[in-house]
Motif scaffolding. Structure first.
Motif, PDB file in Angstrom:
ATOM      1  N   PRO A 271       6.497   8.815   1.190  1.00 31.66           N
ATOM      2  CA  PRO A 271       7.631   9.797   1.104  1.00 31.66           C
ATOM      3  C   PRO A 271       8.206  10.181   2.355  1.00 31.66           C
ATOM      4  O   PRO A 271       9.232  10.957   2.394  1.00 31.66           O
ATOM      5  CB  PRO A 271       7.024  10.871   0.183  1.00 31.66           C
ATOM      6  N   ARG A 272       7.384  10.078   3.710  1.00 22.39           N
ATOM      7  CA  ARG A 272       7.854  10.695   4.853  1.00 22.39           C
ATOM      8  C   ARG A 272       7.402   9.311   5.724  1.00 22.39           C
ATOM      9  O   ARG A 272       6.323   8.705   5.849  1.00 22.39           O
ATOM     10  CB  ARG A 272       6.942  11.849   5.147  1.00 22.39           C
ATOM     11  N   VAL A 273       8.505   9.188   6.877  1.00 25.63           N
ATOM     12  CA  VAL A 273       8.231   8.100   7.876  1.00 25.63           C
ATOM     13  C   VAL A 273       8.652   8.523   9.052  1.00 25.63           C
ATOM     14  O   VAL A 273       9.602   9.291   9.242  1.00 25.63           O
ATOM     15  CB  VAL A 273       9.155   7.002   7.208  1.00 25.63           C
ATOM     16  N   ALA A 274       8.016   8.317  10.088  1.00 30.77           N
ATOM     17  CA  ALA A 274       7.968   8.643  11.553  1.00 30.77           C
ATOM     18  C   ALA A 274       8.368   7.324  12.162  1.00 30.77           C
ATOM     19  O   ALA A 274       7.762   6.588  12.175  1.00 30.77           O
ATOM     20  CB  ALA A 274       7.069   9.471  11.987  1.00 30.77           C
ATOM     21  N   LEU A 275       9.544   7.268  12.761  1.00 33.46           N
ATOM     22  CA  LEU A 275      10.001   6.127  13.594  1.00 33.46           C
ATOM     23  C   LEU A 275       9.861   6.374  15.183  1.00 33.46           C
ATOM     24  O   LEU A 275      10.605   7.179  15.689  1.00 33.46           O
ATOM     25  CB  LEU A 275      11.548   5.804  13.138  1.00 33.46           C
TER      26      LEU A 275
ATOM     27  N   THR B 275       0.818  -1.144  -0.040  1.00 32.37           N
ATOM     28  CA  THR B 275       0.058  -0.002  -0.081  1.00 32.37           C
ATOM     29  C   THR B 275       0.861   1.186  -0.013  1.00 32.37           C
ATOM     30  O   THR B 275       2.110   1.135   0.300  1.00 32.37           O
ATOM     31  CB  THR B 275      -0.995  -0.105   1.175  1.00 32.37           C
ATOM     32  N   ASP B 276       0.237   2.466  -0.557  1.00 30.85           N
ATOM     33  CA  ASP B 276       0.861   3.583  -0.648  1.00 30.85           C
ATOM     34  C   ASP B 276       0.211   4.425   0.609  1.00 30.85           C
ATOM     35  O   ASP B 276      -0.663   4.358   0.822  1.00 30.85           O
ATOM     36  CB  ASP B 276       0.926   4.243  -1.747  1.00 30.85           C
ATOM     37  N   ALA B 277       1.065   5.461   1.067  1.00 31.84           N
ATOM     38  CA  ALA B 277       0.621   6.325   2.008  1.00 31.84           C
ATOM     39  C   ALA B 277       1.510   7.824   2.061  1.00 31.84           C
ATOM     40  O   ALA B 277       2.524   7.916   1.186  1.00 31.84           O
ATOM     41  CB  ALA B 277       0.918   6.034   3.503  1.00 31.84           C
ATOM     42  N   ASP B 278       0.931   8.808   2.405  1.00 31.53           N
ATOM     43  CA  ASP B 278       1.570  10.181   2.446  1.00 31.53           C
ATOM     44  C   ASP B 278       2.448  10.375   3.709  1.00 31.53           C
ATOM     45  O   ASP B 278       3.675  10.792   3.534  1.00 31.53           O
ATOM     46  CB  ASP B 278       0.555  11.404   2.497  1.00 31.53           C
ATOM     47  N   LEU B 279       2.277   9.388   4.594  1.00 29.75           N
ATOM     48  CA  LEU B 279       2.829   9.398   5.814  1.00 29.75           C
ATOM     49  C   LEU B 279       2.791   8.010   6.419  1.00 29.75           C
ATOM     50  O   LEU B 279       1.905   7.585   6.981  1.00 29.75           O
ATOM     51  CB  LEU B 279       2.758  10.340   6.836  1.00 29.75           C
TER      52      LEU B 279
ATOM     53  N   LEU C 215       1.250   7.310  17.876  1.00 29.84           N
ATOM     54  CA  LEU C 215      -0.477   7.784  18.180  1.00 29.84           C
ATOM     55  C   LEU C 215      -0.477   9.124  17.883  1.00 29.84           C
ATOM     56  O   LEU C 215      -1.182   9.601  17.263  1.00 29.84           O
ATOM     57  CB  LEU C 215      -0.848   7.016  19.349  1.00 29.84           C
ATOM     58  N   TRP C 216       0.498   9.943  18.837  1.00 28.43           N
ATOM     59  CA  TRP C 216       0.241  11.647  18.580  1.00 28.43           C
ATOM     60  C   TRP C 216       0.768  11.943  17.341  1.00 28.43           C
ATOM     61  O   TRP C 216       0.201  13.004  17.031  1.00 28.43           O
ATOM     62  CB  TRP C 216       1.344  12.045  19.596  1.00 28.43           C
ATOM     63  N   THR C 217       1.812  11.161  16.691  1.00 22.68           N
ATOM     64  CA  THR C 217       2.365  11.814  15.435  1.00 22.68           C
ATOM     65  C   THR C 217       1.134  11.613  14.310  1.00 22.68           C
ATOM     66  O   THR C 217       0.927  12.379  13.431  1.00 22.68           O
ATOM     67  CB  THR C 217       3.404  10.846  15.173  1.00 22.68           C
ATOM     68  N   ALA C 218       0.739  10.447  14.329  1.00 26.23           N
ATOM     69  CA  ALA C 218      -0.482  10.209  13.504  1.00 26.23           C
ATOM     70  C   ALA C 218      -1.612  11.045  13.412  1.00 26.23           C
ATOM     71  O   ALA C 218      -2.162  11.621  12.736  1.00 26.23           O
ATOM     72  CB  ALA C 218      -1.206   8.726  13.489  1.00 26.23           C
ATOM     73  N   LEU C 219      -1.894  11.318  15.007  1.00 24.04           N
ATOM     74  CA  LEU C 219      -3.296  12.154  15.059  1.00 24.04           C
ATOM     75  C   LEU C 219      -3.014  13.459  14.847  1.00 24.04           C
ATOM     76  O   LEU C 219      -3.749  14.170  14.075  1.00 24.04           O
ATOM     77  CB  LEU C 219      -3.517  12.067  16.743  1.00 24.04           C
TER      78      LEU C 219
END
Length: 470
Positions: free
Chosen positions: A244-248, A39-43, A53-57
């Motif tokens: 294109p953007r990932v939060a670890l 699947t693709d995503a923006d983030l 959870l805070w990052t996604a929200l």
């Protein structure tokens, strides 16, 4: 003070379930389906604790049209976010003293941003109708040894200089607040800490994310990350996410980025939960203001009341295992549980006969500067935050803002902070890592037993900017 006998301690612990109290509830949510396709995503967000959870929200709040995918190896909130003490602190620096020592030129800004962050957490809890027993009661730090009284005075003076509501209490004043014969004094931070139910906060954030349209795949570990045209591919056992953007946001767990693990130490922390106190038992300890409590020792305890008047009692031992080992079997440590029970009844001898219903442990992502650090990889396509050292209940929201700022190349007050731009020194490899940590733990115990006097090892650690804490 006379120690409680081992048979009596065994009786108090005999029915304590070896699982976190907070997650041992029927309202624990069912897991979402794991990822089984590409699947693709923006983030893409890796990790479903508070940080993820805070990052996604917050990403969805900034741009509701953003396609956000969150991938979690287990169930959101199952690790540190669902098994901590439920202290939600305003401090972004693991306490004011640590912040003053490490970031003296910007401590005013860090404190202001931390208080604002706590306000925004409270606002989000109300906005999303998250039932997590949020109580802004503050925290009282208590002295249980004479040398700790000066530490409390220094903390009080620093807090007052910043305009905070801080109360310095003598022995009688502290014991009037909470009736423990061990207290020699106290300092009550009236505004900087809230109490909450940590699992229900995580589950509420998860629910808010789902309502905002975040796609959450649980039971889906990320095994590796690879570069592709203008994006990153996250490889899982049965599917992939391209973004294109990932939060670890993997905290102390070994993630797919080795450069983070060099700075993080997984430390096991343990806690007990009592049965609910009767009205008579509650009256015997006072505690009418329901603030969180912690002692000022190097090897400190933290404890608080729950909404149904149980007492959570944890801390003291901060245990590291060779090779940064993490395993489910390490979440129970009977020796530590007995030590905590002993200390509990020394603190509250009037509660003799009270039983514990739960005992558990979990890992904390400790780093050398005791507070979060931030960075990026893959030419800015990935941002990370880690090293919260036990104060992640509150500070992870700030860390999420930092990661989003960096992923979108925003120049903000947050990204200009030296705290955000700098990183702690990497910790040495084994066997030096284990030897250094065990020597530090021994030195801290020795300092507690010798009027707080630090030996040469602790002084050297302080000079080099390294340390060990939970």
């Amino acid at each position: 003070m006379q120690a409680k006998g081992s048979k009596l301690l065994a009786s108090a612990l005999s029915e304590a379930a070896p699982t976190p109290f907070w997650t041992d509830r029927p309202e624990r949510p069912s897991s979402t389906d794991p990822l089984t396709t590409a699947t693709d995503a923006d983030l893409a967000v890796i990790g479903g604790g508070y940080s993820g959870l805070w990052t996604a929200l917050l990403a969805k709040e900034r741009d509701p049209g953003l396609d956000v995918v969150l991938i979690e190896s287990g169930l959101c909130g199952h690790a540190a976010s669902g098994r901590n003490g439920g202290f939600c602190a305003a401090s972004l620096t693991h306490g004011l003293a640590n912040g003053v020592d490490r970031f003296p030129d910007e401590i005013d800004d860090l404190e202001r941003l931390g208080r604002k962050n706590l306000d925004e957490i409270e606002s989000a809890i109300r906005r999303y109708d998250i039932d997590c027993d949020f109580e802004r009661t503050g925290e009282m730090e208590v002295a249980t040894a004479p040398h700790e009284l000066e530490w409390l005075r220094e903390s009080h003076d620093a807090a007052v200089d910043l305009g905070y509501r801080s109360e310095l209490l003598d022995a009688q004043g502290a014991q009037n607040m909470v009736h423990s014969p061990t207290y020699l004094g106290g300092r009550w931070d009236r505004d900087g800490v809230a109490m909450l139910d940590p699992a229900r906060l995580a589950w509420g954030l998860r629910r808010a994310c789902l309502k905002k349209g975040v796609r959450i795949f649980e039971g889906t570990p990320v095994q590796r990350i690879s570069k592709t045209q203008g994006a990153l591919d996250l490889h899982t056992p049965h599917g992939e996410v391209r973004a294109p953007r990932v939060a670890l946001c993997t905290s102390a767990f070994q993630g797919p980025l080795a450069k983070v693990s060099r700075h993080v130490v997984p430390v096991y922390d343990y806690a007990l939960m009592t049965e609910p106190l009767t009205a008579q038992q509650l009256e015997s300890i006072g505690w009418a203001d329901r603030m969180g409590l912690g002692d000022a020792s190097y090897r400190f305890h933290y404890y608080r009341l729950t909404s149904d008047n149980r007492i959570l009692f944890g801390g003291y031992d901060a245990i590291y295992h060779f090779g940064s080992k993490i395993a489910p079997g390490l979440e129970c440590n009977e020796s530590t549980f007995e030590t905590l029970a002993q200390h509990f009844f020394q603190t509250f001898p009037q509660l003799d006969g009270l039983r514990f219903t739960h005992r558990w442990g979990g890992i904390i992502d400790t780093c050398g500067r005791f507070c979060a650090f931030f960075g990026s990889a893959f030419k800015g396509k990935l941002a990370y935050a880690a090293g919260y050292t036990g104060l992640g209940v509150g500070a992870t929201r700030f860390g999420a803002e930092v990661m989003l700022d960096r992923l979108w190349n925003l120049d903000t007050e947050r990204t200009r902070l030296r705290m955000v731009r700098s990183r702690p020194l990497p910790l040495p490899p084994e066997p030096l890592r284990s030897a250094g940590i065990h020597l530090t733990r021994w030195s801290m115990a020795r300092a507690d037993a010798h009027q707080g006097r630090r030996n040469l090892w602790l002084k050297t650690m302080e000079l080099t900017g390294l340390g060990f804490d939970s």
